[in-house]
Design an enzyme around this catalytic site. Sequence first.
Site, PDB file in Angstrom:
ATOM      1  N   ASP A   8      -2.765  -7.257   2.575  1.00 13.91           N
ATOM      2  CA  ASP A   8      -1.647  -6.418   3.055  1.00 13.91           C
ATOM      3  C   ASP A   8      -0.768  -7.185   4.027  1.00 13.91           C
ATOM      4  O   ASP A   8      -1.405  -7.107   5.057  1.00 13.91           O
ATOM      5  CB  ASP A   8      -2.121  -5.038   3.392  1.00 13.91           C
ATOM      6  N   LYS A  70       8.492 -10.179   8.427  1.00  8.31           N
ATOM      7  CA  LYS A  70       8.710  -9.562   6.961  1.00  8.31           C
ATOM      8  C   LYS A  70      10.105  -9.268   6.824  1.00  8.31           C
ATOM      9  O   LYS A  70      10.419  -9.011   5.492  1.00  8.31           O
ATOM     10  CB  LYS A  70       7.458  -8.606   6.855  1.00  8.31           C
ATOM     11  N   GLU A 147       2.835  -2.348  -2.534  1.00  7.99           N
ATOM     12  CA  GLU A 147       2.033  -1.664  -1.578  1.00  7.99           C
ATOM     13  C   GLU A 147       1.492  -0.179  -1.955  1.00  7.99           C
ATOM     14  O   GLU A 147       0.366   0.025  -1.905  1.00  7.99           O
ATOM     15  CB  GLU A 147       2.297  -1.553  -0.275  1.00  7.99           C
ATOM     16  N   ASP A 169       4.764   6.005   2.349  1.00  5.59           N
ATOM     17  CA  ASP A 169       4.009   5.035   3.327  1.00  5.59           C
ATOM     18  C   ASP A 169       5.134   4.636   4.364  1.00  5.59           C
ATOM     19  O   ASP A 169       6.278   3.865   4.127  1.00  5.59           O
ATOM     20  CB  ASP A 169       3.749   3.726   2.115  1.00  5.59           C
TER      21      ASP A 169
END
Length: 586
Positions: A8, A70, A147, A169
């Site tokens: 992850d 990211k 994810e 999330d």
Amino acid sequence: MGRVIGIDLGTTNSCVAVLEGDSATVITNREGYRTTPSVVSFHKDGKVETGAAAKRQGALNPERTSFSIKRKMGSDYRMKVGGRTYSPQEISAFILRKLKKDAEEFTGESITDAVITVPAYFSDSQRQATKDAGRIAGLNVLRIINEPTAAALAYGLDNAQPQKILVYDLGGGTFDVSLIEIGEGVIEVLATSGDNYLGGDDFDERVADFIADNIKKQYGINLKKDVVAMHRIKEEAERVKKELSSAMSANVNLPFIAKTKEGPVSFEMEFTRNEFDRLTKDLVDRTIIPVENALNDAGVKKEEISKVILVGGSTRIPAVQDKIRSIMGKEPSRSLNPDECVALGAAVQGGKLGGMLYPGSPADQIVLMDVTPLSLSIETVGGISSVLIERNTTIPTRQSKIFTTAMNFQPAVDVRVFQGERRFTKDNKLLGNFRLSGIKRAPAGVPQIEVTFDIDANGIVNVSAKDLGTGNEQSITITSSSNLSEDEIQKAIWKARAFENEDGEKFNLTDEKRKAEGLVKRAEALLIEHKDDWDKSRKKEIKDEIGRLKRTLFKHKLFRNSEEAASNVRSSQQGLKALLESHKKE
Ligand code: AMP
């Protein structure tokens, strides 16, 4: 194939897991933690640190430290530091390399294969960039998965009942909503939505600004442009935010945060959960629209959702939990650890791809179905996007459509492939283009050109165009849309390998320097201790060796490379070491 790790690769923190037997386990990193900060710090001496050490460096050296890379994946952003330039892929590769090394230490095996997760809303170029980062880090990326899909995969194993679930999330930098259907051994993503620019970092920033405003009010000092001070304030803001997830108030404490003519200034204040909720209400509210979009896209009513799963550290914020409870009309479930379940699911998928699952086990029976996050189209007359694959279509998929020419005797057509939801191509993202030539002479509207889009399980797009009149065909694979060419990727791989050696060398040099400095200190202390009982010649002998070693330490920068320097420092210690040993024996 050896073991496959599940990664992850988070905005704030990353987590790596591996399959042990038939269940996934989170890997503890070298520092003893189950998650690793996604931070990379570039030192002046060329050393590169990753994880917790880099996060600490960030406070002292913010300009040389990369946070939340990211968010920049797939973009043209480049970080310039110490005369070198790094792409987001290369910076992410430093993080991946650390996770790979930690996994190797943990398992005692060499690891090459991985499954990496990305937010469901990542575009093709962001996915490709993530894959390239893996390659640069020396990983063979078997699959990129979403994810929330990974979370559902981890979740689905314990709860094989047919049901529709909503995965909410909210991590450090991104927000994803996915509607997932679990049934008959299949996990299918029905719809995804989200916001790539919303997460815990934004909450920290709000609190940090509030603290800085209060410092200004109290002392008249504006710290907002002071990078080092703001970094400390942001760290304290995050700490306080986390405390407020379980307490109603917390104390902000920033010793020596600024200087005035009268001397250093420390700042303290009480911060309540109510104040925090007020400052961040709009951020929490921003999560509602993607939830509604996902429900609408899938044509699913709220009442049909049997479970709401919370994923990501920021779902620990009580106001976030309250909001999702009120919009969905049910208590959110948190039976999975929000920081770890994505990596766990990726490890399960890795185990499946690596053939590590027991045949017929519940995990092995689960088939993962993913969706394409954005619509794919080609440009037609007037710059209009003609959609071939609608967003949220289950992948792998293949769709064809017949097009024709717009002009009489047109000898060729340009096929321009776009990604996005807008009607005009100018508002969407161009993924690639190619030309189909040699079309048979014919009036406008007569030739039949079949365009086919093919998306594989990784979300990588293949486009072909065929003139049905002649059988002529042209195609492209949209693989390198991550802003790095194959050549640049190869260079980055080479550079990363060089770093691997350099890191090792630097580590040795630092180690040897530390040992040598310790030796000098010990020898100097012995000289003081024995100043009356050691004779002059013995003291001179030791002093000479100390001097020699100090000179080597001073000179080490002059060596060609750090390995040479390390070996010199190491050998220069021998004389003094031997002398001290012989005196100890007496
Ligand atoms: P993730 O990317 O899922 O690891 O989430 C990291 C984010 O979760 C960071 O912004 C953290 O500050 C935030 N976070 C972690 N623990 C808590 C907590 N107890 N309360 C509020 N936010 C948290």
